[in-house]
Design an enzyme around this catalytic site. Structure first.
Site, PDB file in Angstrom:
ATOM      1  N   ARG A  48     -13.128 -21.694 -33.044  1.00  0.00           N
ATOM      2  CA  ARG A  48     -13.863 -20.475 -32.689  1.00  0.00           C
ATOM      3  C   ARG A  48     -14.829 -20.126 -33.799  1.00  0.00           C
ATOM      4  O   ARG A  48     -14.422 -19.680 -34.868  1.00  0.00           O
ATOM      5  CB  ARG A  48     -12.867 -19.318 -32.486  1.00  0.00           C
ATOM      6  CG  ARG A  48     -12.304 -19.278 -31.087  1.00  0.00           C
ATOM      7  CD  ARG A  48     -11.428 -18.078 -30.886  1.00  0.00           C
ATOM      8  NE  ARG A  48     -12.101 -16.803 -31.136  1.00  0.00           N
ATOM      9  CZ  ARG A  48     -11.600 -15.637 -30.760  1.00  0.00           C
ATOM     10  NH1 ARG A  48     -10.458 -15.594 -30.111  1.00  0.00           N
ATOM     11  NH2 ARG A  48     -12.238 -14.523 -31.015  1.00  0.00           N
ATOM     12  N   ARG A  79     -12.011  -1.592 -25.857  1.00  0.00           N
ATOM     13  CA  ARG A  79     -12.339  -1.638 -27.277  1.00  0.00           C
ATOM     14  C   ARG A  79     -13.193  -0.431 -27.694  1.00  0.00           C
ATOM     15  O   ARG A  79     -13.592  -0.339 -28.854  1.00  0.00           O
ATOM     16  CB  ARG A  79     -13.107  -2.911 -27.594  1.00  0.00           C
ATOM     17  CG  ARG A  79     -12.219  -4.060 -28.110  1.00  0.00           C
ATOM     18  CD  ARG A  79     -13.101  -5.282 -28.223  1.00  0.00           C
ATOM     19  NE  ARG A  79     -12.684  -6.234 -29.195  1.00  0.00           N
ATOM     20  CZ  ARG A  79     -12.057  -7.383 -28.893  1.00  0.00           C
ATOM     21  NH1 ARG A  79     -11.688  -7.640 -27.670  1.00  0.00           N
ATOM     22  NH2 ARG A  79     -11.794  -8.245 -29.842  1.00  0.00           N
ATOM     23  N   ARG A 120     -16.468  -7.838 -37.580  1.00  0.00           N
ATOM     24  CA  ARG A 120     -15.518  -7.549 -36.489  1.00  0.00           C
ATOM     25  C   ARG A 120     -14.463  -6.548 -36.951  1.00  0.00           C
ATOM     26  O   ARG A 120     -14.055  -5.673 -36.183  1.00  0.00           O
ATOM     27  CB  ARG A 120     -14.863  -8.839 -36.001  1.00  0.00           C
ATOM     28  CG  ARG A 120     -15.828  -9.660 -35.169  1.00  0.00           C
ATOM     29  CD  ARG A 120     -15.388 -11.080 -35.006  1.00  0.00           C
ATOM     30  NE  ARG A 120     -14.167 -11.194 -34.233  1.00  0.00           N
ATOM     31  CZ  ARG A 120     -13.345 -12.245 -34.316  1.00  0.00           C
ATOM     32  NH1 ARG A 120     -13.605 -13.214 -35.146  1.00  0.00           N
ATOM     33  NH2 ARG A 120     -12.278 -12.287 -33.564  1.00  0.00           N
ATOM     34  N   ARG A 148      -7.049 -19.708 -37.486  1.00  0.00           N
ATOM     35  CA  ARG A 148      -7.364 -19.824 -36.058  1.00  0.00           C
ATOM     36  C   ARG A 148      -8.728 -20.504 -35.849  1.00  0.00           C
ATOM     37  O   ARG A 148      -8.917 -21.238 -34.878  1.00  0.00           O
ATOM     38  CB  ARG A 148      -7.355 -18.438 -35.408  1.00  0.00           C
ATOM     39  CG  ARG A 148      -7.461 -18.492 -33.898  1.00  0.00           C
ATOM     40  CD  ARG A 148      -7.180 -17.162 -33.257  1.00  0.00           C
ATOM     41  NE  ARG A 148      -8.286 -16.229 -33.383  1.00  0.00           N
ATOM     42  CZ  ARG A 148      -8.295 -14.987 -32.886  1.00  0.00           C
ATOM     43  NH1 ARG A 148      -7.225 -14.531 -32.265  1.00  0.00           N
ATOM     44  NH2 ARG A 148      -9.330 -14.200 -33.021  1.00  0.00           N
ATOM     45  N   LYS A 165      -2.725 -10.598 -30.284  1.00  0.00           N
ATOM     46  CA  LYS A 165      -2.739 -10.077 -28.907  1.00  0.00           C
ATOM     47  C   LYS A 165      -2.592 -11.207 -27.876  1.00  0.00           C
ATOM     48  O   LYS A 165      -1.763 -11.119 -26.979  1.00  0.00           O
ATOM     49  CB  LYS A 165      -4.040  -9.309 -28.619  1.00  0.00           C
ATOM     50  CG  LYS A 165      -4.240  -8.077 -29.473  1.00  0.00           C
ATOM     51  CD  LYS A 165      -5.464  -7.278 -29.014  1.00  0.00           C
ATOM     52  CE  LYS A 165      -6.795  -7.960 -29.223  1.00  0.00           C
ATOM     53  NZ  LYS A 165      -7.201  -8.149 -30.627  1.00  0.00           N
TER      54      LYS A 165
HETATM   55  P1  AMP Z   1     -11.411 -11.523 -28.615  1.00  0.00           P
HETATM   56  O1  AMP Z   1     -11.089 -12.898 -28.149  1.00  0.00           O
HETATM   57  O2  AMP Z   1     -10.657 -10.475 -27.859  1.00  0.00           O
HETATM   58  O3  AMP Z   1     -11.273 -11.369 -30.113  1.00  0.00           O
HETATM   59  O4  AMP Z   1     -12.946 -11.271 -28.269  1.00  0.00           O
HETATM   60  C1  AMP Z   1     -13.978 -12.043 -28.855  1.00  0.00           C
HETATM   61  C2  AMP Z   1     -15.279 -11.273 -28.851  1.00  0.00           C
HETATM   62  O5  AMP Z   1     -15.660 -10.956 -27.502  1.00  0.00           O
HETATM   63  C3  AMP Z   1     -15.222  -9.929 -29.573  1.00  0.00           C
HETATM   64  O6  AMP Z   1     -15.425 -10.055 -30.958  1.00  0.00           O
HETATM   65  C4  AMP Z   1     -16.372  -9.175 -28.890  1.00  0.00           C
HETATM   66  O7  AMP Z   1     -17.630  -9.590 -29.383  1.00  0.00           O
HETATM   67  C5  AMP Z   1     -16.272  -9.663 -27.447  1.00  0.00           C
HETATM   68  N1  AMP Z   1     -15.396  -8.768 -26.662  1.00  0.00           N
HETATM   69  C6  AMP Z   1     -14.147  -9.046 -26.164  1.00  0.00           C
HETATM   70  N2  AMP Z   1     -13.644  -7.989 -25.513  1.00  0.00           N
HETATM   71  C7  AMP Z   1     -14.572  -7.002 -25.598  1.00  0.00           C
HETATM   72  C8  AMP Z   1     -14.627  -5.659 -25.159  1.00  0.00           C
HETATM   73  N3  AMP Z   1     -13.601  -5.080 -24.510  1.00  0.00           N
HETATM   74  N4  AMP Z   1     -15.762  -4.941 -25.417  1.00  0.00           N
HETATM   75  C9  AMP Z   1     -16.796  -5.496 -26.064  1.00  0.00           C
HETATM   76  N5  AMP Z   1     -16.803  -6.748 -26.543  1.00  0.00           N
HETATM   77  C10 AMP Z   1     -15.707  -7.512 -26.320  1.00  0.00           C
END
Ligand code: AMP
Length: 191
Positions: free
Chosen positions: A133, A88, A145, A127, A14
């Site tokens: 991360r 999400r 996740r 990654r 993404k």
């Molecule tokens: P990402 O970088 O999009 O994979 O986000 C990393 C982490 O941030 C996710 O695993 C969630 O714990 C949190 N997170 C990101 N976006 C959301 C969302 N829309 N709703 C809830 N938690 C989020």
């Protein structure tokens, strides 16, 4: 004005693809994951709270995430947005519709990147090293996740399918090939 939801499981690409779409369609990019990471790095109250969920592979609660999104939109007025990693949950998708409706606009389409689970695990592993991360490094957190994605996030596709706005995009292959597929899909609604 177009507003795109870029949807997909963790590791689907993404963030990588969002950058390409931003360049071509002049959209403002909102990645909720990036905003949380920025807050964690700066040790804000929001960052500390988010960390307690992110480190376990759980979603940050809807109310916190939605408030943060509203705040980000308000601070960054734009002609169109690309939402990366949001919504999400169905609650978040409903909230996003409401927020945009109040601004006289709406989601144009939800592009869902489709990548199978083993490929996701491999991508997240590499990654973790490249981007440092911690949530990508621990197999238990990764599994959580992926489970959260299946249980809480996947229903969001149906939300957009019901509105006739979902497009499933094959997320496997060269980055540039996936980008072309996304461009084709967006151009088809602009035509
Ligand atoms: P990402 O970088 O999009 O994979 O986000 C990393 C982490 O941030 C996710 O695993 C969630 O714990 C949190 N997170 C990101 N976006 C959301 C969302 N829309 N709703 C809830 N938690 C989020």
């Amino acid at each position: 004005m177009i507003n795109i939801v870029l949807f997909g499981p963790p590791g689907a690409g993404k963030g990588t693809q969002a950058v390409k779409l931003v360049e071509k369609y002049s959209l403002f990019h909102i990645s909720t994951g990036d905003v949380f990471r920025y807050n964690m790095k700066n040790e804000t109250e929001l960052g500390m709270l988010a960390k307690s969920f992110i480190s376990k592979g759980q979603l940050v609660p809807d109310e916190v995430t939605i408030n943060m999104l509203v705040d980000t939109i308000e601070k960054n007025p734009a002609e169109g947005y690309i939402f990366d990693g949001f919504p999400r949950t169905v609650v978040q998708a409903e909230a996003l519709d409401k927020i945009l409706n109040e601004k006289g606009t709406s989601i144009s389409m939800c592009l869902a990147l489709d990548v199978e689970e083993n490929e996701l695990r491999e991508r997240l592993k590499s990654r973790a090293l490249l981007e440092n991360r911690p949530d990508d490094a621990d197999p238990a957190v990764i599994q959580n996740r992926i489970n959260v994605y299946k249980n809480e996030t996947l229903p969001v596709i149906n939300f957009y399918k019901n509105q006739g706005k979902a497009a499933i995009i094959d997320g496997i292959g060269e980055i540039s090939d996936v980008t072309e597929r996304l461009f084709d899909s967006i151009d088809s609604i602009l035509a």
